[in-house]
Write a protein that holds these residues in place. Sequence first.
Motif, PDB file in Angstrom:
ATOM      1  N   GLY A  80      27.656   0.420 -11.897  1.00  0.00           N
ATOM      2  CA  GLY A  80      28.691   1.048 -12.699  1.00  0.00           C
ATOM      3  C   GLY A  80      28.897   2.529 -12.467  1.00  0.00           C
ATOM      4  O   GLY A  80      29.622   3.181 -13.232  1.00  0.00           O
ATOM      5  N   LEU A  81      28.307   3.107 -11.414  1.00  0.00           N
ATOM      6  CA  LEU A  81      28.485   4.529 -11.139  1.00  0.00           C
ATOM      7  C   LEU A  81      29.836   4.781 -10.471  1.00  0.00           C
ATOM      8  O   LEU A  81      30.235   4.047  -9.571  1.00  0.00           O
ATOM      9  CB  LEU A  81      27.368   5.051 -10.235  1.00  0.00           C
ATOM     10  N   VAL A 111      29.960  12.634 -11.349  1.00  0.00           N
ATOM     11  CA  VAL A 111      29.572  11.228 -11.375  1.00  0.00           C
ATOM     12  C   VAL A 111      29.670  10.736 -12.816  1.00  0.00           C
ATOM     13  O   VAL A 111      29.070  11.319 -13.722  1.00  0.00           O
ATOM     14  CB  VAL A 111      28.148  11.023 -10.832  1.00  0.00           C
ATOM     15  N   LEU A 112      30.440   9.679 -13.005  1.00  0.00           N
ATOM     16  CA  LEU A 112      30.567   9.035 -14.312  1.00  0.00           C
ATOM     17  C   LEU A 112      29.578   7.882 -14.364  1.00  0.00           C
ATOM     18  O   LEU A 112      29.620   6.983 -13.520  1.00  0.00           O
ATOM     19  CB  LEU A 112      31.999   8.518 -14.506  1.00  0.00           C
ATOM     20  N   TRP A 124      25.711   7.167  -1.329  1.00  0.00           N
ATOM     21  CA  TRP A 124      25.164   8.125  -2.284  1.00  0.00           C
ATOM     22  C   TRP A 124      24.459   7.437  -3.445  1.00  0.00           C
ATOM     23  O   TRP A 124      23.707   8.089  -4.182  1.00  0.00           O
ATOM     24  CB  TRP A 124      26.250   9.066  -2.785  1.00  0.00           C
ATOM     25  N   VAL A 125      24.645   6.132  -3.622  1.00  0.00           N
ATOM     26  CA  VAL A 125      23.903   5.373  -4.638  1.00  0.00           C
ATOM     27  C   VAL A 125      22.622   4.879  -3.981  1.00  0.00           C
ATOM     28  O   VAL A 125      22.650   3.981  -3.138  1.00  0.00           O
ATOM     29  CB  VAL A 125      24.735   4.196  -5.181  1.00  0.00           C
ATOM     30  N   THR A 126      21.490   5.462  -4.343  1.00  0.00           N
ATOM     31  CA  THR A 126      20.244   5.247  -3.597  1.00  0.00           C
ATOM     32  C   THR A 126      19.262   4.344  -4.340  1.00  0.00           C
ATOM     33  O   THR A 126      18.052   4.458  -4.155  1.00  0.00           O
ATOM     34  CB  THR A 126      19.570   6.599  -3.302  1.00  0.00           C
ATOM     35  N   ASN A 127      19.760   3.419  -5.141  1.00  0.00           N
ATOM     36  CA  ASN A 127      18.872   2.505  -5.856  1.00  0.00           C
ATOM     37  C   ASN A 127      18.425   1.376  -4.930  1.00  0.00           C
ATOM     38  O   ASN A 127      19.184   0.918  -4.067  1.00  0.00           O
ATOM     39  CB  ASN A 127      19.597   1.933  -7.081  1.00  0.00           C
TER      40      ASN A 127
END
Length: 301
Positions: A155-156, A144-145, A212-215
């Motif tokens: 921005g992930l 992950v960048l 997968w981005v859990t915000n």
Amino acid sequence: MSGERTALILTERPDWHTPRLVRAIEARGLPCRCVSPRRCGIAAGHTATGLLIPGFEDELPAGVFVRAVGQGSFEQVTLRLGVLHALRDLGVPVYNDARAIERCVDKSMTSFLLTRAGLPTPPALAAQDAEPARRVLERTPDQVLKPLFGAQGRGLLRLDGPEALPDADSVAGVYYLQPFIPPRTEGAWHDRRVFVAGGRAVAAMTRHGKSWVTNVHQGAACEAASADDEPADLAVRAARAVGAGYAGVDLIQDRAGRWLVLEVNSMPAWQGLQRVSAVDIADALAADFVERVNTHDQPRK
């Protein structure tokens, strides 16, 4: 000013959090003044304090609660952090102080300090040249960048190999990589947010993501979680490792069931967490902040 002890809350705008925080602090007998960090500066030789803070030209605040530093140019942010450093040097309790904020805003320094403290956290690489990043991606392609100064899940990028590495300009000249942590159950995207104040976990939630981005700002659903378990203990240790009086700590469980600390946020929001928590988070923050102010030696004018 009248000489009444007054706390300074640095906040960009009267958001959802600030009025709740003001009420909780003032309920403990400490008046508050809210000021935007954009209005603050250094005034050496111009004011009694040497600082430019509206309402505090002649005497220092009893304490400073930092809700936000705010967006700005490198020079503007540097100046705002300089004001926080100066306040601490003048003996004012700052919550969180500039050192903790700098350590948390820079994700690579957070990774360094967590690793140094012996806490379980994914390995991390922060490099200004693409070649070290390519070598990492060749060894472990699924990375992950992350933006070094990013927030709220923006921005992930998930990279599947060195050929996916973007050019340096698109990452502000810094490649910050961590390996992707797959969920224990395929497609069950979730992580843990633990809110720490005063050296204890006061509230926690599981965030269930649509991806997968859990915000929360990316659409994750919140569910109350225990604030008295292994991830809560790790969160307290993580906040201590970066020197934060209060923090929002993000953790994830790998496929082996091991909890890993991902990030420590030194100016966390808590609106989503409050919706699923029975604890009044603003009150918990106010209790710790006012105790620090009351037990601190009063700074000289």
